[in-house]
Design a protein around this motif. Structure first.
Motif, mmCIF file in Angstrom:
data_model
loop_
_atom_site.group_PDB
_atom_site.id
_atom_site.type_symbol
_atom_site.label_atom_id
_atom_site.label_comp_id
_atom_site.label_asym_id
_atom_site.label_seq_id
_atom_site.Cartn_x
_atom_site.Cartn_y
_atom_site.Cartn_z
ATOM 1 N N ALA A 192 0.829 -1.205 0.000
ATOM 2 C CA ALA A 192 0.000 0.000 0.000
ATOM 3 C C ALA A 192 0.862 1.253 0.000
ATOM 4 C CB ALA A 192 -0.913 0.003 1.224
ATOM 5 N N ALA A 193 0.213 2.373 -0.275
ATOM 6 C CA ALA A 193 0.801 3.695 -0.070
ATOM 7 C C ALA A 193 0.216 4.282 1.204
ATOM 8 C CB ALA A 193 0.502 4.598 -1.261
ATOM 9 N N ARG A 194 1.020 5.073 1.900
ATOM 10 C CA ARG A 194 0.578 5.738 3.132
ATOM 11 C C ARG A 194 0.631 7.246 2.892
ATOM 12 N NH1 ARG A 194 1.357 2.544 8.244
ATOM 13 N NH2 ARG A 194 1.903 0.422 7.630
ATOM 14 N N PRO A 195 -0.476 7.840 2.494
ATOM 15 C CA PRO A 195 -0.461 9.271 2.144
ATOM 16 C C PRO A 195 -0.241 10.148 3.373
ATOM 17 C CG PRO A 195 -2.705 8.468 2.250
ATOM 18 C CD PRO A 195 -1.827 7.255 2.412
ATOM 19 N N ASN A 196 0.387 11.294 3.148
ATOM 20 C CA ASN A 196 0.633 12.241 4.239
ATOM 21 C C ASN A 196 -0.502 13.246 4.397
ATOM 22 O OD1 ASN A 196 3.274 11.320 5.011
ATOM 23 N ND2 ASN A 196 4.039 12.184 3.094
ATOM 24 N N HIS A 197 -1.188 13.568 3.313
ATOM 25 C CA HIS A 197 -2.234 14.577 3.392
ATOM 26 C C HIS A 197 -3.190 14.412 2.211
ATOM 27 C CE1 HIS A 197 0.631 16.487 0.565
ATOM 28 N NE2 HIS A 197 -0.463 16.957 0.000
ATOM 29 N N VAL A 198 -4.319 15.095 2.309
ATOM 30 C CA VAL A 198 -5.254 15.213 1.193
ATOM 31 C C VAL A 198 -5.517 16.693 0.973
ATOM 32 C CG1 VAL A 198 -7.247 14.863 2.732
ATOM 33 C CG2 VAL A 198 -7.506 14.587 0.258
ATOM 34 N N SER A 199 -5.452 17.108 -0.285
ATOM 35 C CA SER A 199 -5.628 18.507 -0.650
ATOM 36 C C SER A 199 -6.866 18.654 -1.521
ATOM 37 C CB SER A 199 -4.385 18.992 -1.415
ATOM 38 O OG SER A 199 -4.590 20.300 -1.928
ATOM 39 N N PHE A 200 -7.820 19.501 -1.086
ATOM 40 C CA PHE A 200 -8.996 19.833 -1.891
ATOM 41 C C PHE A 200 -8.692 21.084 -2.705
ATOM 42 C CE2 PHE A 200 -10.817 17.129 1.310
ATOM 43 C CZ PHE A 200 -11.877 16.496 0.681
ATOM 44 N N ARG A 201 -9.015 21.041 -4.004
ATOM 45 C CA ARG A 201 -8.636 22.130 -4.904
ATOM 46 C C ARG A 201 -9.799 22.510 -5.821
ATOM 47 N NH1 ARG A 201 -2.354 22.317 -5.942
ATOM 48 N NH2 ARG A 201 -1.694 21.568 -3.892
ATOM 49 N N THR A 202 -9.720 23.722 -6.335
ATOM 50 C CA THR A 202 -10.735 24.183 -7.278
ATOM 51 C C THR A 202 -10.409 23.665 -8.676
ATOM 52 O OG1 THR A 202 -9.532 26.254 -7.615
ATOM 53 C CG2 THR A 202 -11.261 26.245 -5.942
ATOM 54 N N TRP A 203 -11.445 23.465 -9.459
ATOM 55 C CA TRP A 203 -11.322 22.796 -10.745
ATOM 56 C C TRP A 203 -10.571 23.597 -11.791
ATOM 57 C CZ3 TRP A 203 -13.555 24.391 -15.454
ATOM 58 C CH2 TRP A 203 -14.373 25.524 -15.376
ATOM 59 N N SER A 204 -10.728 24.922 -11.783
ATOM 60 C CA SER A 204 -10.261 25.720 -12.909
ATOM 61 C C SER A 204 -8.809 26.148 -12.794
ATOM 62 C CB SER A 204 -11.143 26.953 -13.084
ATOM 63 O OG SER A 204 -11.184 27.705 -11.874
ATOM 64 N N ASP A 205 -8.355 26.452 -11.571
ATOM 65 C CA ASP A 205 -6.988 26.932 -11.417
ATOM 66 C C ASP A 205 -6.187 26.160 -10.373
ATOM 67 O OD1 ASP A 205 -8.136 27.789 -9.063
ATOM 68 O OD2 ASP A 205 -7.835 29.930 -9.440
ATOM 69 N N GLY A 206 -6.793 25.135 -9.755
ATOM 70 C CA GLY A 206 -6.063 24.317 -8.798
ATOM 71 C C GLY A 206 -5.755 24.998 -7.484
ATOM 72 N N ALA A 207 -6.404 26.128 -7.189
ATOM 73 C CA ALA A 207 -6.181 26.797 -5.906
ATOM 74 C C ALA A 207 -6.622 25.874 -4.773
ATOM 75 C CB ALA A 207 -6.949 28.108 -5.863
ATOM 76 N N GLU A 208 -5.799 25.797 -3.733
ATOM 77 C CA GLU A 208 -6.120 24.897 -2.625
ATOM 78 C C GLU A 208 -7.233 25.487 -1.768
ATOM 79 O OE1 GLU A 208 -3.426 21.914 -0.390
ATOM 80 O OE2 GLU A 208 -3.310 23.793 0.762
ATOM 81 N N LEU B 298 -4.635 3.725 4.415
ATOM 82 C CA LEU B 298 -3.873 3.107 3.341
ATOM 83 C C LEU B 298 -4.570 3.307 1.999
ATOM 84 C CD1 LEU B 298 -3.008 -0.345 4.992
ATOM 85 C CD2 LEU B 298 -1.583 1.719 4.928
ATOM 86 N N GLN B 299 -3.776 3.381 0.948
ATOM 87 C CA GLN B 299 -4.285 3.426 -0.416
ATOM 88 C C GLN B 299 -3.656 2.263 -1.170
ATOM 89 O OE1 GLN B 299 -2.969 7.433 -1.076
ATOM 90 N NE2 GLN B 299 -4.956 8.317 -0.579
ATOM 91 N N VAL B 300 -4.499 1.380 -1.698
ATOM 92 C CA VAL B 300 -4.016 0.112 -2.248
ATOM 93 C C VAL B 300 -4.641 -0.126 -3.622
ATOM 94 C CG1 VAL B 300 -3.828 -0.842 0.091
ATOM 95 C CG2 VAL B 300 -5.868 -1.312 -1.250
ATOM 96 N N HIS B 301 -4.055 -1.053 -4.348
ATOM 97 C CA HIS B 301 -4.722 -1.583 -5.536
ATOM 98 C C HIS B 301 -5.747 -2.602 -5.045
ATOM 99 C CE1 HIS B 301 -5.526 -3.434 -9.383
ATOM 100 N NE2 HIS B 301 -4.669 -2.640 -9.996
ATOM 101 N N ARG B 302 -6.947 -2.502 -5.572
ATOM 102 C CA ARG B 302 -8.015 -3.409 -5.132
ATOM 103 C C ARG B 302 -7.583 -4.874 -5.256
ATOM 104 N NH1 ARG B 302 -13.701 -3.151 -4.594
ATOM 105 N NH2 ARG B 302 -13.589 -0.927 -5.026
ATOM 106 N N ALA B 303 -6.858 -5.195 -6.308
ATOM 107 C CA ALA B 303 -6.426 -6.582 -6.499
ATOM 108 C C ALA B 303 -5.477 -7.032 -5.400
ATOM 109 C CB ALA B 303 -5.762 -6.739 -7.865
ATOM 110 N N ASP B 304 -4.646 -6.127 -4.872
ATOM 111 C CA ASP B 304 -3.731 -6.501 -3.797
ATOM 112 C C ASP B 304 -4.492 -6.823 -2.518
ATOM 113 O OD1 ASP B 304 -1.611 -6.098 -5.531
ATOM 114 O OD2 ASP B 304 -1.207 -4.061 -4.829
ATOM 115 N N LEU B 305 -5.512 -6.026 -2.215
ATOM 116 C CA LEU B 305 -6.356 -6.322 -1.053
ATOM 117 C C LEU B 305 -7.082 -7.643 -1.253
ATOM 118 C CD1 LEU B 305 -7.851 -5.664 1.587
ATOM 119 C CD2 LEU B 305 -9.436 -4.261 0.228
ATOM 120 N N HIS B 306 -7.659 -7.827 -2.426
ATOM 121 C CA HIS B 306 -8.406 -9.044 -2.714
ATOM 122 C C HIS B 306 -7.501 -10.271 -2.620
ATOM 123 C CE1 HIS B 306 -10.952 -11.866 -5.037
ATOM 124 N NE2 HIS B 306 -11.943 -11.138 -4.569
#
Length: 392
Positions: A65-81, A100-108
């Motif tokens: 899996a990947a272990r992300p550090n953060h999640v960023s919400f952004r606007t569609w047109s210019d990517g402003a956070e 965790l963020q995984v490939h579904r097949a790896d979990l399965h």
């Protein structure tokens, strides 16, 4: 006690493992002839990962899996956070398990490897379920009748068992579909991307995050539409995704343009039910509460169902199954339905048109993030309905 689990997806496999852990004999029946690497990324919040730890599978899943550090919400047109929330170590320290963020097949694969091969019947299509006071029976397309004390129907969003139990009831098209693609890390190494990104726009949003230990970038681009096939394998027409996301931030369009094989699938749900069980038979996972994936809780809720089902059946005798299933549904139905509804509301919020409503949403999200380290759905991550008296 003997149990039959219908459907070897994530919910069905976890149910089989939880029932075996509770001390019961389990037969898992699956209509396909083999397990295949289908789907793409999947996000696993701490509520799901506490269950995987209990099943001694968390280390195996986390290794891929990947272990992300953060999640960023952004606007569609210019990517402003708009706002940013912590994931990573902060989540693990607070909620007792990683995000965790995984490939579904790896979990399965990890789940399937833990189920003894002798208890799995592949290429077995179930065409009916019936029961009496003494047992439940599964009828196969080959004419066999398999008897058990308990039948768990984990047969997905298109569940036939749901109709056999509760009457005509079709899957509901959410009027949204998604493009999905996986990009090797080397192909996006030059791009300035947030660790996990969610880009919000009118009638559309885009999510991207890493999978398979950072080897792959998973991209999901959701858009409103009147019709779309519910299929993991339907391919989009060349360039179709670029036409749908014209005018978006150049980074989003660059991602979509670099994607090679792009799949398109319609997102379907099931309407909430007042109950999931009758007698010795119960629904589990998507067959009970398929939801839009806008809070990344669909698989987690199925995993939680399976854990609670195992808990209520620890030490149960065949005669106690109906009452145990009543307890399972009491402990899970309200939570799963609440998550269903919250996911639907999130989709509406993500897709607001430009103007006062979207500006108010952005201000509300920024204010929440200023006072909270974690996303609003972290209340679901904290929910722990597992039975401390169940076997360790």
């Amino acid at each position: 006690m003997r149990a039959i689990v219908v459907g070897a997806g994530i919910g069905g496999l976890t149910a089989a493992l939880s029932l075996r852990r509770a001390g019961h004999e389990v037969t898992l029946v699956e209509r396909t002839s083999r397990f295949a690497e289908v789907g793409a990324g999947i996000q696993l919040a701490p509520n799901a990962n506490r269950v995987l730890r209990r099943l001694d599978l968390l280390d195996a899943v986390a290794a891929r899996a990947a272990r992300p550090n953060h999640v960023s919400f952004r606007t569609w047109s210019d990517g402003a956070e708009i706002c940013r929330y912590l994931l990573g170590r902060a989540v693990e320290d607070t909620f007792g398990a990683p995000y965790l963020q995984v490939h579904r097949a790896d979990l399965h694969t990890a789940l399937a490897a833990a189920v003894p091969p002798g208890s799995v019947r592949m290429n077995t299509d179930v065409v009916g379920i019936d029961q009496d006071d003494e047992c439940a029976c599964v009828t196969t397309a080959g004419g066999e009748r398999l008897r058990a004390d308990l039948v768990v129907a984990a047969d997905g969003v298109r569940s036939a068992a749901r109709q056999w139990l509760f009457g005509a009831d079709e899957a509901v098209f959410s009027r949204t579909a998604a493009y999905r693609a996986l990009l090797p890390a080397a192909e996006v190494a030059d791009m300035d991307l947030p660790d996990t990104g969610i880009w919000l726009g009118p009638d559309r949003h885009v999510v991207h995050y890493w999978a398979r230990g950072g080897e792959l970038l998973n991209i999901v681009a959701v858009f409103k539409t009147r019709a779309a096939e519910e299929s993991w394998t339907a391919q989009a027409e060349p360039g179709e995704q670029l036409r749908e996301f014209g005018g978006w931030d150049p980074r989003v369009r660059d991602l979509l343009e670099r994607a090679g094989q792009v799949f398109r699938y319609g997102i379907h749900t099931r309407s909430p039910l007042p109950r999931w069980n009758t007698g010795r038979v119960t629904l589990l996972g998507d067959s009970a509460h398929a939801m839009v994936p806008f809070q990344a809780q669909g698989a987690a809720q199925a995993i939680m169902d399976a854990a609670v089902l195992g808990d209520v059946l620890v030490g149960a005798t065949p005669a106690e199954v109906p009452d145990a299933l009543d307890r399972y549904v009491r402990r899970r139905l309200a939570a799963a339905t609440s998550t269903q509804n919250a996911s639907a509301r999130a989709g509406e919020d993500f897709h607001l048109p430009d103007g006062p409503e979207a500006l108010a949403r952005n201000a509300r999200m920024a204010a929440h993030a200023a006072g909270n380290v974690f996303m609003p759905q972290a209340t679901a991550w904290a929910a722990d309905v597992l039975d401390d008296q169940a076997p360790s």
